[in-house]
Design a protein around this motif. Structure first.
Motif, PDB file in Angstrom:
ATOM      1  N   TYR A   7      59.984  63.372  14.138  1.00 25.47           N
ATOM      2  CA  TYR A   7      60.256  61.708  13.793  1.00 25.47           C
ATOM      3  C   TYR A   7      60.304  61.675  12.460  1.00 25.47           C
ATOM      4  O   TYR A   7      61.167  60.461  12.169  1.00 25.47           O
ATOM      5  N   ARG A   8      60.531  62.791  12.193  1.00 25.94           N
ATOM      6  CA  ARG A   8      60.543  62.168  10.405  1.00 25.94           C
ATOM      7  C   ARG A   8      61.818  62.389  10.008  1.00 25.94           C
ATOM      8  O   ARG A   8      61.893  62.948   8.567  1.00 25.94           O
ATOM      9  N   PRO A  89      45.783  63.543   3.952  1.00 27.25           N
ATOM     10  CA  PRO A  89      44.466  63.105   5.119  1.00 27.25           C
ATOM     11  C   PRO A  89      44.377  63.413   6.401  1.00 27.25           C
ATOM     12  O   PRO A  89      45.151  64.808   7.366  1.00 27.25           O
ATOM     13  N   HIS A  90      43.268  63.631   7.668  1.00 28.75           N
ATOM     14  CA  HIS A  90      43.061  64.033   8.214  1.00 28.75           C
ATOM     15  C   HIS A  90      43.209  65.454   9.071  1.00 28.75           C
ATOM     16  O   HIS A  90      43.035  66.247  10.021  1.00 28.75           O
ATOM     17  N   GLU A 208      50.157  59.410  16.720  1.00 29.10           N
ATOM     18  CA  GLU A 208      50.895  58.907  15.452  1.00 29.10           C
ATOM     19  C   GLU A 208      50.233  57.555  13.501  1.00 29.10           C
ATOM     20  O   GLU A 208      50.737  58.202  12.890  1.00 29.10           O
ATOM     21  N   ASN A 209      49.547  57.709  14.088  1.00 28.26           N
ATOM     22  CA  ASN A 209      48.090  56.555  12.721  1.00 28.26           C
ATOM     23  C   ASN A 209      48.495  57.684  11.894  1.00 28.26           C
ATOM     24  O   ASN A 209      48.751  57.457  10.392  1.00 28.26           O
ATOM     25  N   GLN A 210      47.839  58.652  12.199  1.00 33.16           N
ATOM     26  CA  GLN A 210      47.742  60.015  11.018  1.00 33.16           C
ATOM     27  C   GLN A 210      48.512  60.464  10.396  1.00 33.16           C
ATOM     28  O   GLN A 210      48.425  60.816   9.323  1.00 33.16           O
ATOM     29  N   LEU A 211      49.649  60.423  11.623  1.00 33.44           N
ATOM     30  CA  LEU A 211      50.887  61.381  10.998  1.00 33.44           C
ATOM     31  C   LEU A 211      51.260  59.969  10.175  1.00 33.44           C
ATOM     32  O   LEU A 211      51.990  60.610   8.953  1.00 33.44           O
ATOM     33  N   LEU A 212      51.469  59.250   9.957  1.00 35.44           N
ATOM     34  CA  LEU A 212      52.208  57.634   8.866  1.00 35.44           C
ATOM     35  C   LEU A 212      50.809  58.370   7.505  1.00 35.44           C
ATOM     36  O   LEU A 212      52.025  58.075   6.420  1.00 35.44           O
ATOM     37  N   ILE A 234      51.432  70.841  11.291  1.00 40.11           N
ATOM     38  CA  ILE A 234      51.500  70.479  12.878  1.00 40.11           C
ATOM     39  C   ILE A 234      51.964  70.515  12.990  1.00 40.11           C
ATOM     40  O   ILE A 234      53.709  71.614  13.491  1.00 40.11           O
ATOM     41  N   ASP A 235      51.955  70.602  14.596  1.00 38.87           N
ATOM     42  CA  ASP A 235      52.405  71.194  15.635  1.00 38.87           C
ATOM     43  C   ASP A 235      53.992  70.057  15.948  1.00 38.87           C
ATOM     44  O   ASP A 235      53.760  68.747  16.238  1.00 38.87           O
TER      45      ASP A 235
END
Length: 235
Positions: A7-8, A89-90, A208-212, A234-235
Motif C-alpha cells: 500500500y506504500r 513505533p510498535h 493498518e493503524n500501526q502501519l500508518l 514489515i512482512d
C-alpha cells in the motif's frame, strides 16, 4: 520481503519521481560505485548497475557522465556509505542506508527524524542478526521459461526468484552480486534497479493503524537528501 509493503508503493514512487531529489541520489550512487570499483563500467558491476538504474529512471546521460567524472576528480567531494539502525513505533525495525559528505550532519538529521516520529535510533550492530545483506535485482517481467532461468542462475549464486505482473525479483547472497549482474546482462534481461539490500530474517505483520504510524517515520527518512534507501522488517 520487508522492503516496502504494497500500500506504500504508489506514494513512494510518486516521491521518487520528483527529479529534484531522485537524480542527486542516483548521482551519489554512481559516484560512490565508481570510486570504489573503478571508472570502467565493463570492469565494475556495481557501477554498471548504478548506471542502469539511473537510465531506467530517465536520468540524462550528461548527469550520469558528470557523476562518474566527479568520482575521478582529486578535488571531488568525498562521499561515504553510512548505515544506521533504529526502531519505529510498535517495534518495527529499520535499516537506513545513507551516502553523505558530512556524517555529522547526517546522523543528527536521522536521529532527529526518529525522535520526532515516535522512533529510536539504535547503536549500529543492534540489528545485525535481524537482517541479511542480499544482492537484489529488480527487472522487467521475464517472458521465457522461469524454471529454466532459475536453474541457470543457481550456478551463479541465485537464492530466490519471484515474478509478479510488475517485475522479476531476483535475490542472492551479497557476495554473488557481480556474477549475477553479469549473467543477467548477458541474458539480455532489462534491469530496473539493483543493489545490495537489507532483507529481514523474520518479517512481522502490523495492523493498518500501526502501519500508518510507521509510515510517517519512513516518509520522513526517505525525504532526507542523504538517505538512499530504507529497509524494514514489515512482512
Amino acid at each position: 520481503m520487508g522492503r516496502a509493503f504494497e500500500y506504500r508503493r504508489a506514494s513512494k514512487e510518486a516521491r521518487w519521481d520528483k527529479m529534484s531529489k531522485l537524480f542527486p541520489k542516483l548521482a551519489k550512487a554512481i559516484q560512490v560505485a565508481a570510486k570504489e570499483g573503478g571508472l570502467d563500467p565493463e570492469m565494475n558491476p556495481k557501477l554498471r548497475s548504478a548506471i542502469a538504474t539511473a537510465k531506467a529512471s530517465n536520468m540524462p546521460k550528461d548527469n550520469i557522465d558528470a557523476a562518474i567524472k566527479r568520482a575521478s576528480g582529486k578535488d571531488g567531494v568525498d562521499i561515504k556509505n553510512i548505515h544506521y539502525e533504529g526502531k519505529a513505533p510498535h517495534g518495527a525495525l529499520i535499516m537506513v542506508e545513507c551516502m553523505s559528505d558530512n556524517p555529522t550532519r547526517t546522523v543528527a538529521n536521522v536521529k532527529a527524524i526518529f525522535s520526532k516520529n515516535g522512533g529510536e535510533l539504535l547503536q549500529n550492530g543492534s540489528l545485525s542478526f535481524m537482517f541479511s545483506r542480499k544482492a537484489v535485482f529488480h527487472l522487467e517481467p521475464f517472458k521465457g521459461d522461469l524454471e529454466e532461468l532459475e536453474l541457470e542462475l543457481i550456478d551463479f549464486g541465485l537464492e530466490s526468484l519471484e515474478q509478479s505482473e510488475e517485475e522479476l525479483l531476483i535475490m542472492g547472497d551479497y557476495t554473488a552480486f557481480g556474477e549475477l549482474s553479469t549473467t543477467l546482462e548477458n541474458k539480455g534481461l532489462t534491469l530496473k534497479k539493483a543493489g545490495l539490500e537489507y532483507v529481514p530474517n523474520s518479517p512481522l505483520s502490523f495492523d493498518e493503524n500501526q502501519l500508518l504510524d510507521i509510515e510517517k517515520l519512513l516518509d520522513k527518512l526517505e525525504d532526507d537528501d542523504d538517505v538512499q534507501a530504507v529497509y524494514t522488517n514489515i512482512d
